[in-house]
Design a protein around this motif. Structure first.
Motif, PDB file in Angstrom:
ATOM      1  N   TYR A  17       0.818  -1.216   0.000  1.00 29.29           N
ATOM      2  CA  TYR A  17       0.000   0.000   0.000  1.00 29.29           C
ATOM      3  C   TYR A  17       0.852   1.267   0.000  1.00 29.29           C
ATOM      4  N   LYS A  18       2.076   1.177  -0.491  1.00 26.94           N
ATOM      5  CA  LYS A  18       2.955   2.342  -0.528  1.00 26.94           C
ATOM      6  C   LYS A  18       2.355   3.427  -1.417  1.00 26.94           C
ATOM      7  N   ARG A  19       2.401   4.684  -0.923  1.00 26.93           N
ATOM      8  CA  ARG A  19       1.872   5.874  -1.585  1.00 26.93           C
ATOM      9  C   ARG A  19       0.347   5.880  -1.683  1.00 26.93           C
ATOM     10  N   SER A  20      -0.327   5.028  -0.944  1.00 28.94           N
ATOM     11  CA  SER A  20      -1.785   5.009  -0.996  1.00 28.94           C
ATOM     12  C   SER A  20      -2.429   5.057   0.386  1.00 28.94           C
ATOM     13  N   LEU A  21      -1.619   5.218   1.453  1.00 20.11           N
ATOM     14  CA  LEU A  21      -2.192   5.289   2.802  1.00 20.11           C
ATOM     15  C   LEU A  21      -2.819   6.659   3.039  1.00 20.11           C
ATOM     16  N   PRO A  22      -3.928   6.721   3.739  1.00 17.16           N
ATOM     17  CA  PRO A  22      -4.541   8.022   4.045  1.00 17.16           C
ATOM     18  C   PRO A  22      -3.738   8.753   5.126  1.00 17.16           C
ATOM     19  N   TRP A  23      -3.892  10.071   5.199  1.00 23.88           N
ATOM     20  CA  TRP A  23      -3.252  10.837   6.258  1.00 23.88           C
ATOM     21  C   TRP A  23      -3.960  10.551   7.577  1.00 23.88           C
ATOM     22  N   ASP A  28      -8.787   3.733   8.652  1.00 20.70           N
ATOM     23  CA  ASP A  28      -9.598   4.948   8.834  1.00 20.70           C
ATOM     24  C   ASP A  28     -10.431   4.930  10.119  1.00 20.70           C
ATOM     25  N   TRP A  38       4.802   6.906   1.871  1.00 27.75           N
ATOM     26  CA  TRP A  38       3.727   5.935   2.055  1.00 27.75           C
ATOM     27  C   TRP A  38       2.334   6.570   1.989  1.00 27.75           C
ATOM     28  N   LEU A  39       2.238   7.844   2.333  1.00 33.49           N
ATOM     29  CA  LEU A  39       0.938   8.502   2.327  1.00 33.49           C
ATOM     30  C   LEU A  39       0.546   8.923   0.918  1.00 33.49           C
ATOM     31  N   THR A  40      -0.712   9.217   0.714  1.00 32.52           N
ATOM     32  CA  THR A  40      -1.236   9.455  -0.636  1.00 32.52           C
ATOM     33  C   THR A  40      -0.577  10.638  -1.331  1.00 32.52           C
ATOM     34  N   SER A  41      -0.462  11.763  -0.623  1.00 30.85           N
ATOM     35  CA  SER A  41       0.147  12.950  -1.229  1.00 30.85           C
ATOM     36  C   SER A  41       0.646  13.852  -0.114  1.00 30.85           C
TER      37      SER A  41
END
Length: 368
Positions: free
Chosen positions: A243-249, A330, A363-366
């Motif tokens: 889930y790299k670059r797709s985790l929520p903040w 979440d 790891w987070l979305t943006s």
């Protein structure tokens, strides 16, 4: 008779167990009350420690601002001193020029006096004897008048030169006094600056030691958890590494400082400034393995996500989860509290693989 006796017998049989269940309920209730009381006391202690941390952070910020102000003040004072020194140098150069001018005037005046004085004595003694005509007398008179005039001019020039030298020496004296006073002010400012630098260094060393201890405590906790070899239900279908670059903040807010292991001291996570009472949420499916205070981090929730991945949520005001609880992605974990780094409500967030911190930005979305 038998009909009356049997229900009575049954009631007597059940009565002890009912009383026993009631007693157990009261014991359980008291135990829960005690736990709640301990939790409240711990929460009050955490709030007090967080408040003190905030005060230290504010004090450090004040010292840093004072140091910046003093540095600017010293630069300004040193510019003034440099200008005074420059004026002193010019005054000395002017003095040398005036002294040279004085020597020139003295030599010229001496030459005039050497010419004029013998003639003057001769005229006084001879009373103008040997003058054969009026033209000769007129020529001698005019010549003497010119010499007297030149001599008088040189004497006046010498007087002006002497006054200028006197004023120049007074200006040098005043400039020297001004330079001394300015130097005293500069040294006072530098003494103050030095004291503030020592205070800042002392506080920073104290905080670095606390951070080091806090990091040691955290590492020990993670080692203990890792030794338990937790197996999660979510591991069967959800693997953290995918889930790299797709985790929520973990919270809505503004990023104040990011991951930087080269900083001094190293920054192992993200500092996020938030609104008061903002909800903190799990970034991935996992299990609550720590829900308590942790020195240097306030109240902390640590989630284990399987395969040696962890997430850490620090400086929480309250939590909605318990140790051992499995949470969804979440799912609310708690509410942000006071975070000294942002001087207000905020969250400190880390991701770790084994005990090693990893960059949450990857790891987070943006980026915020």
């Amino acid at each position: 008779m038998k009909r009356i006796f049997f229900p009575l017998l049954l009631l007597l049989t059940l009565l002890p167990s009912a009383v026993s269940a009631q007693d157990e309920g009261e014991v359980l209730q008291r135990s829960l009350q005690q736990e709640h009381q301990k939790a409240d006391e711990r929460e009050m202690k955490v709030r007090e420690l967080t408040r003190k941390a905030g005060q230290i952070s504010t004090r450090l910020s004040d010292i840093e601002d004072d140091i910046k102000f003093l540095k600017r003040k010293i630069r300004s004072q040193e510019k003034i001193l440099a200008k005074i020194k420059e004026d002193e140098h010019k005054a000395r150069q002017d003095h040398f020029a005036l002294e040279k001018e004085k020597q020139r005037i003295s030599m010229e005046l001496s030459g005039l006096m050497q010419t004029l004085w013998p003639v003057h004595l001769q005229n006084v003694r001879a009373k103008f004897e040997g003058i054969e005509s009026w033209d000769m007398f007129d020529r001698r008179f005019n010549w003497l008048a010119d010499i007297y005039k030149a001599t008088s001019g040189k004497l006046e020039e010498a007087k002006v030169n002497s006054e200028r030298i006197s004023r120049n020496l007074e200006r040098q004296r005043l400039l020297e006094k001004e330079a001394e006073d300015q130097l005293v002010q500069i040294n006072r400012s530098k003494d103050h600056l030095l004291g503030n630098k020592y205070a800042l260094r002392k506080n920073l060393n104290k905080i670095r030691k606390q951070r080091s201890t806090a990091e040691s405590d955290l590492s020990e906790i993670l080692v203990t958890i890792e030794e338990l070899k937790y197996q999660l239900q979510s591991q069967k279908t959800k693997r953290f590494s995918l889930y790299k670059r797709s985790l929520p903040w973990p919270v809505d807010g503004k990023l104040v400082s990011g991951f930087n292991l080269r900083a001094n001291p190293p920054i192992r996570g993200l500092a996020i400034s938030t609104a008061q009472g903002a909800d903190v949420r799990s970034v991935f499916w996992g299990k609550v393995v720590h829900n308590d205070t942790l020195r240097g981090f306030g109240h902390v929730v640590i989630l284990y996500h399987g395969f040696d991945y962890y997430s850490l949520y620090a400086y929480l005001a309250e939590t909605h989860v318990r140790n051992g609880q499995e949470v969804e992605k979440d799912e609310p974990l708690g509410v942000v509290g006071f975070y000294p780094k942002v001087d207000g409500p905020g969250l400190y967030f880390e991701l770790r693989f084994h005990q090693k911190p990893i960059n949450p930005k990857l790891w987070l979305t943006s980026l915020k």
